[in-house]
Motif scaffolding. Structure first.
Motif, PDB file in Angstrom:
ATOM      1  N   GLY A 174       0.794  -1.224   0.000  1.00  0.00           N
ATOM      2  CA  GLY A 174       0.000   0.000   0.000  1.00  0.00           C
ATOM      3  C   GLY A 174       0.823   1.269   0.000  1.00  0.00           C
ATOM      4  N   GLN A 175       2.127   1.130  -0.164  1.00  0.00           N
ATOM      5  CA  GLN A 175       3.026   2.281  -0.068  1.00  0.00           C
ATOM      6  C   GLN A 175       2.670   3.349  -1.102  1.00  0.00           C
ATOM      7  OE1 GLN A 175       5.261   1.738   2.397  1.00  0.00           O
ATOM      8  NE2 GLN A 175       5.911   3.871   2.371  1.00  0.00           N
ATOM      9  N   GLY A 176       2.459   4.579  -0.622  1.00  0.00           N
ATOM     10  CA  GLY A 176       2.215   5.714  -1.506  1.00  0.00           C
ATOM     11  C   GLY A 176       0.823   5.790  -2.089  1.00  0.00           C
ATOM     12  N   LEU A 177      -0.079   4.897  -1.679  1.00  0.00           N
ATOM     13  CA  LEU A 177      -1.440   4.884  -2.225  1.00  0.00           C
ATOM     14  C   LEU A 177      -2.451   5.370  -1.194  1.00  0.00           C
ATOM     15  CD1 LEU A 177      -1.318   1.410  -4.024  1.00  0.00           C
ATOM     16  CD2 LEU A 177      -0.955   3.672  -5.041  1.00  0.00           C
ATOM     17  N   GLU A 178      -3.594   5.801  -1.681  1.00  0.00           N
ATOM     18  CA  GLU A 178      -4.660   6.284  -0.805  1.00  0.00           C
ATOM     19  C   GLU A 178      -5.985   5.686  -1.236  1.00  0.00           C
ATOM     20  OE1 GLU A 178      -4.049   8.040   1.806  1.00  0.00           O
ATOM     21  OE2 GLU A 178      -1.964   8.618   1.382  1.00  0.00           O
ATOM     22  N   GLY A 179      -6.963   5.747  -0.331  1.00  0.00           N
ATOM     23  CA  GLY A 179      -8.336   5.407  -0.660  1.00  0.00           C
ATOM     24  C   GLY A 179      -8.517   4.037  -1.277  1.00  0.00           C
ATOM     25  N   ALA A 180      -9.331   3.987  -2.345  1.00  0.00           N
ATOM     26  CA  ALA A 180      -9.668   2.718  -2.984  1.00  0.00           C
ATOM     27  C   ALA A 180      -8.435   2.018  -3.539  1.00  0.00           C
ATOM     28  CB  ALA A 180     -10.679   2.955  -4.096  1.00  0.00           C
ATOM     29  N   ALA A 181      -7.478   2.775  -4.052  1.00  0.00           N
ATOM     30  CA  ALA A 181      -6.258   2.171  -4.594  1.00  0.00           C
ATOM     31  C   ALA A 181      -5.451   1.494  -3.486  1.00  0.00           C
ATOM     32  CB  ALA A 181      -5.413   3.242  -5.280  1.00  0.00           C
ATOM     33  N   LEU A 206     -21.402   9.004   7.168  1.00  0.00           N
ATOM     34  CA  LEU A 206     -21.637   7.824   6.331  1.00  0.00           C
ATOM     35  C   LEU A 206     -22.237   6.647   7.083  1.00  0.00           C
ATOM     36  CD1 LEU A 206     -18.375   7.655   4.143  1.00  0.00           C
ATOM     37  CD2 LEU A 206     -20.583   8.670   3.561  1.00  0.00           C
ATOM     38  N   TYR A 207     -22.161   6.670   8.406  1.00  0.00           N
ATOM     39  CA  TYR A 207     -22.472   5.465   9.170  1.00  0.00           C
ATOM     40  C   TYR A 207     -23.899   4.964   8.968  1.00  0.00           C
ATOM     41  CZ  TYR A 207     -23.180   2.168  12.952  1.00  0.00           C
ATOM     42  OH  TYR A 207     -23.488   1.044  13.659  1.00  0.00           O
ATOM     43  N   LEU A 208     -24.882   5.809   9.069  1.00  0.00           N
ATOM     44  CA  LEU A 208     -26.261   5.337   8.961  1.00  0.00           C
ATOM     45  C   LEU A 208     -26.562   4.699   7.609  1.00  0.00           C
ATOM     46  CD1 LEU A 208     -28.461   7.908  10.913  1.00  0.00           C
ATOM     47  CD2 LEU A 208     -28.184   5.465  11.371  1.00  0.00           C
ATOM     48  N   PRO A 209     -26.284   5.367   6.495  1.00  0.00           N
ATOM     49  CA  PRO A 209     -26.535   4.671   5.225  1.00  0.00           C
ATOM     50  C   PRO A 209     -25.668   3.429   5.049  1.00  0.00           C
ATOM     51  CG  PRO A 209     -25.450   6.795   4.854  1.00  0.00           C
ATOM     52  CD  PRO A 209     -25.893   6.771   6.272  1.00  0.00           C
ATOM     53  N   PHE A 210     -24.432   3.464   5.524  1.00  0.00           N
ATOM     54  CA  PHE A 210     -23.580   2.281   5.419  1.00  0.00           C
ATOM     55  C   PHE A 210     -24.168   1.126   6.228  1.00  0.00           C
ATOM     56  CE2 PHE A 210     -20.078  -0.147   7.478  1.00  0.00           C
ATOM     57  CZ  PHE A 210     -19.652  -0.842   6.349  1.00  0.00           C
ATOM     58  N   ARG A 211     -24.588   1.421   7.434  1.00  0.00           N
ATOM     59  CA  ARG A 211     -25.164   0.383   8.284  1.00  0.00           C
ATOM     60  C   ARG A 211     -26.428  -0.202   7.679  1.00  0.00           C
ATOM     61  NH1 ARG A 211     -25.695  -1.149  13.797  1.00  0.00           N
ATOM     62  NH2 ARG A 211     -27.778  -1.984  14.206  1.00  0.00           N
ATOM     63  N   ALA A 258     -31.885  -4.828  -7.793  1.00  0.00           N
ATOM     64  CA  ALA A 258     -32.350  -3.451  -7.984  1.00  0.00           C
ATOM     65  C   ALA A 258     -31.742  -2.494  -6.975  1.00  0.00           C
ATOM     66  CB  ALA A 258     -33.874  -3.410  -7.886  1.00  0.00           C
ATOM     67  N   ASN A 259     -31.337  -3.025  -5.813  1.00  0.00           N
ATOM     68  CA  ASN A 259     -30.846  -2.155  -4.743  1.00  0.00           C
ATOM     69  C   ASN A 259     -29.358  -2.305  -4.459  1.00  0.00           C
ATOM     70  OD1 ASN A 259     -33.449  -0.912  -3.476  1.00  0.00           O
ATOM     71  ND2 ASN A 259     -33.955  -3.068  -3.788  1.00  0.00           N
ATOM     72  N   ASP A 260     -28.709  -3.254  -5.131  1.00  0.00           N
ATOM     73  CA  ASP A 260     -27.330  -3.558  -4.777  1.00  0.00           C
ATOM     74  C   ASP A 260     -26.344  -2.484  -5.195  1.00  0.00           C
ATOM     75  OD1 ASP A 260     -25.764  -5.497  -3.384  1.00  0.00           O
ATOM     76  OD2 ASP A 260     -24.819  -5.999  -5.292  1.00  0.00           O
ATOM     77  N   ALA A 261     -26.673  -1.735  -6.228  1.00  0.00           N
ATOM     78  CA  ALA A 261     -25.745  -0.677  -6.659  1.00  0.00           C
ATOM     79  C   ALA A 261     -25.572   0.363  -5.557  1.00  0.00           C
ATOM     80  CB  ALA A 261     -26.252  -0.019  -7.941  1.00  0.00           C
ATOM     81  N   ASP A 262     -26.690   0.762  -4.917  1.00  0.00           N
ATOM     82  CA  ASP A 262     -26.613   1.734  -3.824  1.00  0.00           C
ATOM     83  C   ASP A 262     -25.828   1.157  -2.641  1.00  0.00           C
ATOM     84  OD1 ASP A 262     -28.068   3.461  -5.345  1.00  0.00           O
ATOM     85  OD2 ASP A 262     -29.887   3.401  -4.113  1.00  0.00           O
ATOM     86  N   ALA A 263     -26.087  -0.124  -2.339  1.00  0.00           N
ATOM     87  CA  ALA A 263     -25.406  -0.753  -1.208  1.00  0.00           C
ATOM     88  C   ALA A 263     -23.902  -0.828  -1.452  1.00  0.00           C
ATOM     89  CB  ALA A 263     -25.981  -2.152  -0.982  1.00  0.00           C
ATOM     90  N   GLN A 264     -23.524  -1.238  -2.647  1.00  0.00           N
ATOM     91  CA  GLN A 264     -22.095  -1.363  -2.930  1.00  0.00           C
ATOM     92  C   GLN A 264     -21.418  -0.001  -3.038  1.00  0.00           C
ATOM     93  OE1 GLN A 264     -22.012  -4.368  -6.290  1.00  0.00           O
ATOM     94  NE2 GLN A 264     -20.799  -5.437  -4.751  1.00  0.00           N
ATOM     95  N   ALA A 265     -22.170   0.997  -3.474  1.00  0.00           N
ATOM     96  CA  ALA A 265     -21.589   2.335  -3.571  1.00  0.00           C
ATOM     97  C   ALA A 265     -21.259   2.895  -2.194  1.00  0.00           C
ATOM     98  CB  ALA A 265     -22.558   3.262  -4.304  1.00  0.00           C
ATOM     99  N   ILE A 266     -22.187   2.730  -1.237  1.00  0.00           N
ATOM    100  CA  ILE A 266     -21.901   3.245   0.106  1.00  0.00           C
ATOM    101  C   ILE A 266     -20.830   2.385   0.774  1.00  0.00           C
ATOM    102  CG2 ILE A 266     -23.726   1.941   1.278  1.00  0.00           C
ATOM    103  CD1 ILE A 266     -22.541   5.541   2.076  1.00  0.00           C
ATOM    104  N   GLY A 267     -20.811   1.092   0.457  1.00  0.00           N
ATOM    105  CA  GLY A 267     -19.756   0.234   0.976  1.00  0.00           C
ATOM    106  C   GLY A 267     -18.387   0.643   0.458  1.00  0.00           C
ATOM    107  N   ALA A 268     -18.331   1.013  -0.824  1.00  0.00           N
ATOM    108  CA  ALA A 268     -17.065   1.447  -1.413  1.00  0.00           C
ATOM    109  C   ALA A 268     -16.605   2.762  -0.801  1.00  0.00           C
ATOM    110  CB  ALA A 268     -17.226   1.594  -2.924  1.00  0.00           C
ATOM    111  N   ARG A 269     -17.554   3.663  -0.556  1.00  0.00           N
ATOM    112  CA  ARG A 269     -17.183   4.934   0.079  1.00  0.00           C
ATOM    113  C   ARG A 269     -16.644   4.693   1.486  1.00  0.00           C
ATOM    114  NH1 ARG A 269     -21.034   9.936   0.173  1.00  0.00           N
ATOM    115  NH2 ARG A 269     -19.053  10.747   1.019  1.00  0.00           N
ATOM    116  N   TRP A 270     -17.308   3.815   2.222  1.00  0.00           N
ATOM    117  CA  TRP A 270     -16.849   3.522   3.580  1.00  0.00           C
ATOM    118  C   TRP A 270     -15.438   2.935   3.549  1.00  0.00           C
ATOM    119  CZ3 TRP A 270     -19.000   4.728   8.222  1.00  0.00           C
ATOM    120  CH2 TRP A 270     -18.423   4.134   9.358  1.00  0.00           C
ATOM    121  N   ALA A 271     -15.215   2.021   2.631  1.00  0.00           N
ATOM    122  CA  ALA A 271     -13.888   1.399   2.529  1.00  0.00           C
ATOM    123  C   ALA A 271     -12.812   2.423   2.194  1.00  0.00           C
ATOM    124  CB  ALA A 271     -13.916   0.290   1.476  1.00  0.00           C
ATOM    125  N   ALA A 272     -13.119   3.332   1.261  1.00  0.00           N
ATOM    126  CA  ALA A 272     -12.125   4.301   0.798  1.00  0.00           C
ATOM    127  C   ALA A 272     -11.947   5.464   1.756  1.00  0.00           C
ATOM    128  CB  ALA A 272     -12.511   4.812  -0.587  1.00  0.00           C
TER     129      ALA A 272
END
Length: 697
Positions: A145-152, A382-387, A511-525
């Motif tokens: 992870g040297q020199g990288l941030e967020g999703a990378a 982010l916590y409430l939508p992520f949860r 139908a709802n997984d795109a929103d779930a994965q998007a908030i999950g990706a934001r939380w991760a990054a």
């Protein structure tokens, strides 16, 4: 019940923190004192223990205990015979008992006893793992992870970890290779486990024997609980021969002051969290968790009163929720205790001051505490939508979990053959599905998501459309075919489009997984990645200031703690270290939860009431340690840990040797039960116990 604490931690704290406690305790930044510590096997303080207790522990002793220690789903255990017999807790196998039960044959209520090997029945999804190798891989992981941030940063770390795991196991399905983070990212190690995926139940007592006293006695002592059970590992249809890698059974109870060791897999502690992390846990995460757990418990309790079958199928979920609620309530008590928080703040200030006095160290790590404070600001938003959309989506519905796993798999073309096979095994397992319970959980989640995110939230509109939570949950559960293992297995080969057309629950998830994965990706990054970077620097600071002779936070990986059999004194009341089996008869009232199990009633005249039933010790444990063997200095098993006292709820944040106690059921009590309450000459012979127990004087 420590297993239930672990399940709660996994559900409620998958973001950055775990569970907590109820009292003022020592700060975690300084080196361990007294009997504190959940030590890794490659850093166990052998000399300290030998000097303190006069023992002769050496590396060979550690290796024998490690090879006999077993990790099962959510719990700990140990081999106790050459034929792969496994000792653990009843509450660690109650899920198996319930899954094998029917309305006509209730193994939870009436217990399970296999009279022969042929009657031992496989527990769906259960595994047994033995740690065989520990390899330090810190440089490889940190370098990725040297020199990288967020999703990378996350992607690079994950890729390197996957490479390490894949290389180590080399496609051999008999092994599980896991890279584990220690010291909040200060160290990484590869843990290689020998895995057995055919695990069968051998013996479990009646629920009223194992959980006598119910919720009122939970996390309290004296206890009169036979919270013990036996499993057996099989391979190729035959019991596993473990050779000498088992703990010899000692049928005699320990004495006050005897040294004790607990070898198990503590789930998660938060002793190394910073003040800003603890404050968000106190102010946001725990209150929401408590409110939602309380409401779900109420819904399930109400359902349990609707009939005998409803009471049967809801027993295990209610059991877990009640335990979890008590744990979280204790955590909140700790974090709202000014004295406790002052102690934690003082410890953090001391560490930060010592870092500030070392310009070279400041140059190396910067200000990770400030970094973590900034992360908490983002996490609060982010916590409430992520949860609601990702972390706790489905509210615990098993059918929803199946649907989401299959839909996400259909979108991932890069899965390896081993991953496909592993998923097919898990998805296709025969698991009882209770429609009413599924609908309750899905309805609860949908209603809470609407309440917490509001009606006008775009994701809520997508979730509900023009339906109510109640109507939508009823339609999805009534219409899905996912309760059928054959359909689930077939679905694994479908495309996403085919899944949507095949089942309404697949269509809903897709139908709802795109929103779930998007908030999950934001939380991760935006939360996980910067938290990992900052936590690594805090760990570097601790190593620089206090040295490397420290134990890391628990990570559901094998640890060894040491202590002694000892009661405690609190507010002028001294609690003895032991209870005896006669005390159960004295404590019984005839009314739940203090009604004796029928087998105890029927065999009262046969029971040696002087036999030590449960005992307490100063060992440092936490949720996940349930089922851990309690071992004497000779390396013999003398009990199995099943709980902590009420003071030990603070164990997630620290350790108080004056008050924290591990509660264990003695092998003396298990032996007495197998001889005179649930007669099993076969098990007694296998355990090497074929003579009457000597009465304790």
């Amino acid at each position: 019940m420590l297993f239930r604490s672990l399940r709660a931690a996994v559900t409620a704290t998958a973001s950055i923190v775990a569970v907590g406690g109820v009292m003022a305790i020592m700060g975690a930044a300084s080196p361990a004192k007294a009997d504190e510590g959940m030590w890794t096997y490659d850093n166990f303080p052998i000399q300290t223990v030998n000097q303190r207790y006069g023992t002769r522990i050496d590396q060979a002793w550690l290796d024998r205990v490690r090879n006999a220690s077993v990790r099962i789903q959510g719990c700990s255990a140990s081999f106790v015979s050459e034929q792969g017999l496994i000792l653990t807790n009843w509450h660690c196998v109650v899920g198996c008992s319930q899954e094998l039960s029917t309305p006509e044959q209730d193994f939870v209520k009436n217990g399970f006893m296999a009279a022969t090997r042929e009657e031992e029945r496989r527990c769906p999804g259960q595994t047994a793992e033995v740690l065989t190798e520990i390899v330090d891989v810190t440089d490889r992981v940190l370098g990725a992870g040297q020199g990288l941030e967020g999703a990378a940063f996350n992607a690079a770390r994950s890729a390197e970890i996957n490479r390490i795991q894949t290389e180590a196991c080399a496609g051999d399905e008999k092994f599980n290779c896991q890279v584990i983070s220690f010291y909040r990212g200060g160290k990484y190690a590869l843990y290689k486990f020998r895995k057995y995926d055919d695990v069968r139940i051998v013996f479990a007592p009646e629920n009223q024997a194992a959980f006598f006293g119910g919720d009122p006695d939970n996390f309290n002592f004296p206890r009169y609980a036979l919270d013990a059970a036996f499993l057996r590992a099989y391979e190729n249809g035959q019991p596993v021969n473990v050779g000498t890698n088992f703990l010899r059974w000692n049928p005699n109870a320990p004495a006050e002051g005897d040294v004790t060791f607990v070898s198990g897999n503590p789930g998660s502690t938060s002793r190394l969290l910073t003040m800003s992390q603890l404050e968000r846990l106190r102010d946001q995460q725990l209150p929401i968790t408590l409110i939602q757990a309380s409401e779900l418990r109420g819904r399930l309790l109400e359902y349990s009163l609707t009939g005998d079958e409803a009471k049967r199928v809801s027993f295990d979920p209610i059991f877990g929720l009640e335990n979890s609620f008590k744990v979280f309530y204790g955590q909140q008590g700790a974090l709202t205790d000014p004295a406790f928080m002052a102690t934690k703040r003082e410890a953090e200030n001391e560490l930060r001051a010592r870092v500030a006095a070392d310009p070279a160290l400041v140059q190396q790590i910067g200000d990770p505490w400030g970094d973590l404070e900034r992360v908490q600001t983002v996490a609060r938003d982010l916590y409430l939508p992520f949860r609601q959309l990702e972390q706790s989506a489905g509210g615990g519905s098993q059918l929803y979990a199946y649907a989401r796993a299959i839909v996400r798999a259909s979108k991932n073309p890069n899965r390896t053959d081993a991953q496909r096979a592993q998923m097919a095994t898990a998805i296709g397992a025969e698991t009882p599905i209770y429609t009413d319970m599924e609908e309750i959980r899905l309805r609860y989640w949908l209603s809470k998501t609407r309440e917490y995110l509001t009606v006008d939230h775009p994701s809520v509109k997508t979730l509900l459309g023009r339906e109510s939570p109640e109507a939508l949950a009823e339609r999805l559960i009534a219409g899905t075919k996912l309760a059928d293992p054959a359909f689930r297995t077939q679905a694994l080969s479908m495309t996403t489009e085919e899944l949507i057309a095949a089942d309404p629950l697949f269509a809903f998830v897709a139908a709802n997984d795109a929103d779930a994965q998007a908030i999950g990706a934001r939380w991760a990054a935006e939360v996980n990645a910067p938290t990992s970077r900052a936590a690594e620097k805090v760990a570097q600071a601790r190593f620089a200031v206090y040295g490397t002779n420290q134990y890391p936070d628990a990570t559901f990986s094998l640890r060894l703690s040491y202590g002694q059999v000892q009661g405690w004194t609190y507010r002028g009341v001294t609690v003895p270290a032991f209870t005896n089996m006669g005390g159960a008869y004295e404590r019984a009232t005839g009314s739940e939860p203090f009604n004796l199990a029928q087998a105890f009633i029927d065999n009262e005249s046969r029971v040696n009431k002087e036999t030590v039933f449960d005992f307490v010790s100063t060992n440092d444990i936490i949720g996940g340690n349930s089922g851990s063997p309690v071992i004497n200095a000779a390396g013999e098993v003398i009990g199995t840990a099943f709980d902590g006292n009420i003071h030990s709820l603070g164990g997630s944040f620290g350790y108080d040797g004056e008050l924290n106690r591990t509660v264990s059921v003695s092998t003396a009590a298990v032996t007495e039960a197998l001889r005179n309450i649930y007669p099993s000459p076969r098990l007694l012979q296998e355990l090497g116990v074929d003579r009457p127990q000597r009465r304790r004087r």
